[in-house]
Each structure stands twice: as C-alpha cells, then as structure tokens.
Design a protein around this motif. Sequence first.
Motif, PDB file in Angstrom:
ATOM      1  N   ARG A 166       0.811  -1.219   0.000  1.00  0.00           N
ATOM      2  CA  ARG A 166       0.000   0.000   0.000  1.00  0.00           C
ATOM      3  C   ARG A 166       0.842   1.266   0.000  1.00  0.00           C
ATOM      4  N   CYS A 167       0.232   2.318  -0.529  1.00  0.00           N
ATOM      5  CA  CYS A 167       0.803   3.665  -0.395  1.00  0.00           C
ATOM      6  C   CYS A 167      -0.322   4.673  -0.489  1.00  0.00           C
ATOM      7  N   TRP A 168      -0.058   5.878   0.063  1.00  0.00           N
ATOM      8  CA  TRP A 168      -1.030   6.965  -0.020  1.00  0.00           C
ATOM      9  C   TRP A 168      -0.312   8.237  -0.416  1.00  0.00           C
ATOM     10  N   THR A 169      -1.056   9.095  -1.132  1.00  0.00           N
ATOM     11  CA  THR A 169      -0.523  10.387  -1.537  1.00  0.00           C
ATOM     12  C   THR A 169      -0.668  11.356  -0.365  1.00  0.00           C
ATOM     13  N   PRO A 170      -0.024  12.519  -0.455  1.00  0.00           N
ATOM     14  CA  PRO A 170      -0.360  13.581   0.507  1.00  0.00           C
ATOM     15  C   PRO A 170      -1.819  13.990   0.296  1.00  0.00           C
TER      16      PRO A 170
END
Length: 156
Positions: A117-121
Amino acid sequence: MMKKIMGALTSAIVALVSLSPPASAQSAAAPNCQFGNTYSTLVTWEYLKTRTDVAIGTIQLCRDSEYKYWGFVLLNNPLTASQWADAVLTRYREGLQSSISCDSPGGNGIVLPGQTRCWTPKFTGLSRLYTFRAEGTVTSSHTGDWYAWGGTNQTR
C-alpha cells in the motif's frame, strides 16, 4: 453427570458469544482509505487490473472529515522484487489541474517489493469547485512498462 457438564459448558459459550460486541465500522473499513495510522471515508474506487484483466488490487479516492482528499493504492499481495506501485491524485478546478503521488512530500513513498500500500499527501477540497481523480499503477522495474493500472472517475 457428563450431559449436565456439557449442557452448562454449551450455555456458557453461547452466553459469551452473544456478549461479544459487533465489529465497528472502523474495523470493517480497514484497510481502505488509510492515511498514517487512521482510516477515513472511501469516496470511490476502481480495481487495478493487469493487461489480461486480472484484478490485483484497488485504487481509492479518500476523504477525511475536513474535506481533504488523497489517493490510496491497496494491493492484494506484496509486490515482487521486480515491481513497484504508485498512486496519483489529481485535483481539478476551473480547467486547471495539479497532481501529487505517493512519492510527493507528505505521502508515504511508492510501494516497494514486499509491500502492499501507499497513499498520496492530502489535497484540500473545501471549495465546491474542486473535483478529484485517483489513478494507480504497478510498474515493472525491469522494463519500465506498467503491469497493472486503474483509475477512478473524476468526482467530488
């Protein structure tokens, strides 16, 4: 005697199970729309699909209670040594657009081998003039070509 013990044990188990609290919306929502150690509202999502139309995860457009939006990639399985993934969030307003990715300051970085997983600002979305779209890709580190892609509809 044994029947009485078994009957009492069964009654005790039934009583304990009926006292268990139901799962909360927060625990049911996890792991969707993660940002740090918190989870928020899932606005919309689409599958990340390979070129052969196999779903390997999702790209999610998320929003918190302050109307800040972010993109979130969630993969079904950890990436292999030859892959990386990213989410891109684009904000639109009156014909202008700006984009950020998981690798932008405030995001948690691209998805590396062994991760899911990853998330943007976050982008502010307080003005009703803003709309958002999230896209996700899984890329081959050998060829630079995408292995899987998905994108949400542009929405508020």
